[in-house]
Scaffold this active site. Structure first.
Site, mmCIF file in Angstrom:
data_model
loop_
_atom_site.group_PDB
_atom_site.id
_atom_site.type_symbol
_atom_site.label_atom_id
_atom_site.label_comp_id
_atom_site.label_asym_id
_atom_site.label_seq_id
_atom_site.Cartn_x
_atom_site.Cartn_y
_atom_site.Cartn_z
ATOM 1 N N CYS A 109 -24.734 -60.758 52.746
ATOM 2 C CA CYS A 109 -24.707 -61.877 51.805
ATOM 3 C C CYS A 109 -23.350 -62.544 51.836
ATOM 4 O O CYS A 109 -22.324 -61.878 51.712
ATOM 5 C CB CYS A 109 -25.012 -61.372 50.397
ATOM 6 S SG CYS A 109 -24.992 -62.664 49.152
ATOM 7 N N GLY A 110 -23.338 -63.851 51.993
ATOM 8 C CA GLY A 110 -22.074 -64.568 52.040
ATOM 9 C C GLY A 110 -21.586 -65.033 50.690
ATOM 10 O O GLY A 110 -20.398 -65.196 50.483
#
Length: 268
Positions: A109-110
C-alpha cells in the site's frame, strides 16, 4: 553469514509423491516506524534494507520536504518489534498531520493511513519536456534488470525499481517487498546523490498505479516504465503531468499510454 533483507527457514519440500527436509531463503518484512523530529508519522511494512534511502524518498513523495537537502539527518535504529527511522527535518510535523498517518501501512500500500481525500489526490506539478530515450532503451534495461535483483533472485518475493540511462544501462536498483517502498528507496537514493532526472528513466517490476505515477512525477522523473499494466487513473495523472508512461514492457514490445515523443524507435 547474515544477508540483509533475507531470512533462512527450515521447510518441507514435497514433490512427485516424495518428501524431504530443506531450507529456504525468504524476504524479510518488518514494521518501519518513521518519525519526524521525534514525532511518529507512519508505520510501513517494508524490507529493512536501504532505510536511509527510504526515509529520503518517502519524505519527498509525501511532501514532508521539497528537496533532499532540506533533511538534516536520518538515524536508523533496530528495535525488538522492528525499526525506527528518525528523520531530522526543518520543522516539526503538525500533530493534525501526524495523527492522519499513524495507521500502519501494508507493504503493498502506498497511501495506507491517509484519512482525507485531499491527502490521496494531491496536485502533481507539470514536468518539463525531454529527454528522448535511445531506440531499444526499455528492452535493454529489461534484459539486464534480473541480474541486479539479488533479493528477488533468492526469494522470488520482492519488487525492484531501477534507474537506467537514456541508453538503457541499469545504474541503480532498490528492492523491497512493497512496490511503493522500492520506488521510494530508489528516488531517495537518486535525490541524495543529486542525480539529474532528465538523464534517465525508471523501470519497475510491478503495475503502474496512480501512487507510482504520483511519486515519480513529484520527483521529476520524466519516463516511468512498468512490466505490468497501469491503472486508468495512473494514465490520467501521467497525461496531466506530462510524464511518459509505458506498460507491459516485454522483449520487443511495450505499450505507451502518454507522451510517446520521449520514446524513439529505430528506423525500419
Amino acid at each position: 553469514m547474515e544477508h540483509p533483507g533475507l531470512a533462512h527457514r527450515a521447510v518441507i519440500v514435497r514433490q512427485e509423491g516424495g518428501e524431504r527436509e530443506g531450507e529456504d531463503w525468504l524476504a524479510e518484512e518488518a514494521p518501519i516506524e518513521l518519525r519526524y523530529n521525534g514525532e511518529a508519522f507512519a508505520v510501513m511494512m517494508a524490507t529493512p534494507t536501504d532505510l536511509e534511502d527510504f526515509a529520503y524518498g518517502f519524505s519527498l513523495s509525501e511532501g514532508r520536504v521539497a528537496h533532499a537537502g532540506d533533511l538534516r539527518g536520518v538515524t536508523v535504529s533496530e528495535q525488538l518489534e522492528g525499526y525506527v527511522v528518525d528523520i531530522d527535518a526543518p520543522a516539526a510535523v503538525p500533530m493534525d498531520d501526524a495523527s492522519a498517518r499513524l495507521m500502519p501501512g501494508r507493504s503493498g500500500c502506498g497511501l495506507c493511513g491517509s484519512r482525507h481525500l485531499e491527502d490521496v489526490l494531491r496536485p502533481i506539478p507539470a514536468l518539463p519536456e525531454g529527454p528522448v530515450l535511445a531506440p531499444g532503451a526499455l528492452e535493454t534495461a529489461l534484459a539486464a534488470l534480473a541480474a541486479h535483483q539479488p533479493l528477488n533472485r533468492r526469494t522470488g518475493a520482492v519488487h525492484a525499481a531501477a534507474w537506467a540511462s537514456l541508453e538503457g544501462e541499469i545504474l541503480r536498483v532498490r528492492e523491497d517487498v512493497g512496490r511503493h517502498n522500492a520506488l521510494d528507496k530508489l528516488l531517495g537514493a537518486l535525490s541524495r546523490e543529486g542525480v539529474a532526472m532528465d538523464g534517465g528513466f525508471v523501470l519497475v517490476t510491478s503495475r503502474a498505479s496512480y501512487e507510482m505515477v504520483t511519486k515519480a512525477a513529484r520527483a521529476g522523473v520524466r519516463v516511468l516504465a512498468a512490466i505490468s499494466a497501469p491503472t486508468a487513473l495512473a494514465v490520467t495523472l501521467a497525461r496531466a503531468s506530462g510524464l511518459t508512461l509505458a506498460g507491459f514492457v516485454r522483449p520487443g514490445r511495450y505499450v505507451v499510454y502518454s507522451q510517446p515523443e520521449r520514446l524513439r524507435e529505430a528506423p525500419p
